[in-house]
Design a protein around this motif. Structure first.
Motif, PDB file in Angstrom:
ATOM      1  N   ARG A 103      26.625  21.326 -23.323  1.00  0.00           N
ATOM      2  CA  ARG A 103      26.187  20.205 -24.149  1.00  0.00           C
ATOM      3  C   ARG A 103      27.315  19.922 -25.134  1.00  0.00           C
ATOM      4  O   ARG A 103      27.645  20.770 -25.953  1.00  0.00           O
ATOM      5  CB  ARG A 103      24.886  20.548 -24.868  1.00  0.00           C
ATOM      6  N   LEU A 104      27.875  18.726 -25.069  1.00  0.00           N
ATOM      7  CA  LEU A 104      29.058  18.404 -25.868  1.00  0.00           C
ATOM      8  C   LEU A 104      28.741  18.190 -27.338  1.00  0.00           C
ATOM      9  O   LEU A 104      29.626  18.331 -28.187  1.00  0.00           O
ATOM     10  CB  LEU A 104      29.744  17.155 -25.331  1.00  0.00           C
ATOM     11  N   ALA A 105      27.495  17.832 -27.663  1.00  0.00           N
ATOM     12  CA  ALA A 105      27.166  17.426 -29.027  1.00  0.00           C
ATOM     13  C   ALA A 105      28.185  16.367 -29.488  1.00  0.00           C
ATOM     14  O   ALA A 105      28.464  15.435 -28.747  1.00  0.00           O
ATOM     15  CB  ALA A 105      27.087  18.635 -29.947  1.00  0.00           C
ATOM     16  N   SER A 106      28.791  16.545 -30.662  1.00  0.00           N
ATOM     17  CA  SER A 106      29.647  15.476 -31.195  1.00  0.00           C
ATOM     18  C   SER A 106      30.982  15.315 -30.480  1.00  0.00           C
ATOM     19  O   SER A 106      31.725  14.383 -30.782  1.00  0.00           O
ATOM     20  CB  SER A 106      29.882  15.681 -32.685  1.00  0.00           C
ATOM     21  N   MET A 107      31.299  16.197 -29.534  1.00  0.00           N
ATOM     22  CA  MET A 107      32.474  15.946 -28.699  1.00  0.00           C
ATOM     23  C   MET A 107      32.217  14.762 -27.762  1.00  0.00           C
ATOM     24  O   MET A 107      33.107  14.319 -27.045  1.00  0.00           O
ATOM     25  CB  MET A 107      32.845  17.200 -27.912  1.00  0.00           C
ATOM     26  N   SER A 108      30.979  14.217 -27.812  1.00  0.00           N
ATOM     27  CA  SER A 108      30.663  12.962 -27.135  1.00  0.00           C
ATOM     28  C   SER A 108      31.317  11.770 -27.843  1.00  0.00           C
ATOM     29  O   SER A 108      31.578  10.732 -27.211  1.00  0.00           O
ATOM     30  CB  SER A 108      29.146  12.735 -27.113  1.00  0.00           C
ATOM     31  N   SER A 123      28.375  10.518 -40.460  1.00  0.00           N
ATOM     32  CA  SER A 123      27.116  10.034 -39.907  1.00  0.00           C
ATOM     33  C   SER A 123      26.952  10.673 -38.535  1.00  0.00           C
ATOM     34  O   SER A 123      27.367  10.130 -37.515  1.00  0.00           O
ATOM     35  CB  SER A 123      27.128   8.505 -39.798  1.00  0.00           C
ATOM     36  N   GLY A 124      26.343  11.860 -38.521  1.00  0.00           N
ATOM     37  CA  GLY A 124      26.378  12.707 -37.340  1.00  0.00           C
ATOM     38  C   GLY A 124      25.729  12.111 -36.113  1.00  0.00           C
ATOM     39  O   GLY A 124      26.218  12.299 -34.998  1.00  0.00           O
ATOM     40  N   LEU A 125      24.625  11.400 -36.282  1.00  0.00           N
ATOM     41  CA  LEU A 125      23.931  10.823 -35.135  1.00  0.00           C
ATOM     42  C   LEU A 125      23.830   9.310 -35.217  1.00  0.00           C
ATOM     43  O   LEU A 125      24.176   8.598 -34.271  1.00  0.00           O
ATOM     44  CB  LEU A 125      22.528  11.427 -35.010  1.00  0.00           C
TER      45      LEU A 125
END
Length: 433
Positions: free
Chosen positions: A92-97, A229-231
């Motif tokens: 799961r990449l999380a913020s590497m997206s 702004s993380g998401l």
């Protein structure tokens, strides 16, 4: 425990057999100016952290001059079953997206369908007249509510201050979202007042959820601060790409990036095909690593979060990174122009981002969706000037060094920042030409 050079070369050959997900070929480290012997320190660095109980395992990759010279798996993908980490493990990449989403936005910019200075309301009218949360005079609250990445304030800690809502001095723009200068759910006073508008429901899509964010108060006047702004910010950008392109975000990425680049294991859904290789999420607890109750992370088959919802493999992401370090082209197909990548990876925020999100207070800026190392000495980083990239909450990290013509990737599913720095050092000392 040290592994002989021959073992490392066997690993490289094993990577060659695995290869086929993309088009970036394998090479011996010496063919691209790296030392096989010195690259063994990558495994030693990862193993130290595994032995210390910091994480279950990882996959590391180094590509240089358009070739993958190091691809190795370390430790376990699942502690309970003692299943070894595969080189094609799915993470799961999380913020590497976010760098992928930034490239999608820049594709729309190149086509003239989006401008960086466009107000978001051009695409999503609900963002037309946003408010900014400011503390009321003489408010006795303890400050903004604590917040997770992009979510509303958490419980506990000091109560938030009483707030007033004032009109935004200007509308938030596409550039504000890309650079984290929008103030949209970035952990401040707006988070504390967001309420139901910030809550995403299980059946939401980008089309149903993102417009609701237009009613959320901003944490500060647009463009005046850098706050992550993380998401929310990059989910808004994902919806903008949908509107500008006329396609669902997952379809756009698949047609414009993933399929052409050969990124066959990259997407938003945890499909049955990738489940056997899906690396388990763990957190560190009092009794060692604990399996997270929710193994989905931010992945979804219906809500395409460009902020953090993608899954991928190291080799898949290397196709994307190699295309970028190569000036936007891979194997005769052009995705972006070199000038667009230069714009994306330039410092747009000066020193405003310094000292936040674990970044050094000096030598680091922020571009369009990526961190930029302006001064490696001041930033205390073992990279070349102009290196850029970003990390994810579960421990994933990519850095691209144009000056060294190199892509460096480490994937894990337990955040371990110290290992990211140790990996960076281990790769830097292996560069001999």
């Amino acid at each position: 425990m040290k592994r002989p050079v021959c073992v490392l070369l066997v690993c490289a050959c094993a990577g060659l057999r695995l290869h086929g997900a993309g088009s970036v070929a394998m090479a011996k480290p010496e063919d691209v100016g790296l030392s096989s012997e010195r690259l063994m320190r990558v495994h030693e660095a990862v193993q130290r952290h595994i032995d210390a109980g910091s994480l279950s395992g990882a996959v590391t990759l180094v590509a240089r001059h358009g070739k993958i010279a190091h691809l190795d798996a370390h430790g376990l993908m699942d502690v309970e079953s003692k299943k070894a980490m595969p080189k094609d493990g799915v993470f799961r990449l999380a913020s590497m997206s976010k760098p992928i989403t930034a490239v999608a936005v820049m594709m729309m910019v190149e086509e003239g369908k989006v401008r960086l200075n466009d107000p978001v309301s051009r695409f999503i009218p609900e963002f037309k007249s946003m408010k900014v949360a400011v503390p009321k005079p003489n408010s006795r609250g303890g400050g903004a509510a604590p917040a997770g990445p992009g979510g509303p304030g958490g419980r506990g800690g000091p109560p938030p201050p009483e707030v007033d809502l004032v009109s935004a001095a200007r509308e938030i723009t596409i550039r504000d979202l890309l650079t984290h200068g929008s103030g949209l759910l970035s952990g401040g006073l707006g988070n504390a007042t967001a309420g139901e508008a910030a809550l995403r429901r299980p059946n939401d899509t980008l089309a149903t959820y993102v417009p609701k964010l237009g009613s959320v108060a901003l944490d500060f006047q647009p463009g005046t601060l850098w706050r992550y702004s993380g998401l929310a910010g990059f989910d808004v950008l994902s919806r903008v790409v949908e509107i500008a392109s006329g396609k669902p975000f997952d379809q756009f990425l698949r047609e414009r990036l993933f399929d052409p680049l050969g990124m066959k294991d990259t997407g938003f859904a945890l499909t049955p095909a990738i489940q056997p290789r899906l690396v388990t999420l763990y957190r560190r607890g009092q009794n060692g690593l604990e399996r997270l109750p929710d193994q989905n992370g931010l992945s979804s088959a219906t809500y395409f979060s460009g902020a953090g919802g993608l899954v991928s493999t190291a080799e898949d992401y290397a196709q994307f990174g190699t295309m970028l370090v190569n000036g936007g082209e891979l194997n005769g197909k052009r995705y972006l122009s070199p000038r667009t990548i230069e714009l994306m990876t330039s410092n747009h925020t000066g020193d405003m981002a310094g000292g936040q999100m674990g970044m050094s207070p000096r030598g680091i800026g922020f571009g369009l969706g990526v961190q930029v190392i302006d001064d490696p000495v001041a930033a205390d980083r073992r990279v070349s000037k102009g290196a850029w990239g970003w990390a994810g909450a579960y421990g994933t990290n990519v850095h691209i060094e144009p000056a060294a013509d190199m892509v460096r990737i480490i994937l894990m599913q337990t955040s371990t920042p110290a290992l990211q720095r140790d990996f960076e050092n281990a790769v830097a000392q292996a560069i001999v030409k």
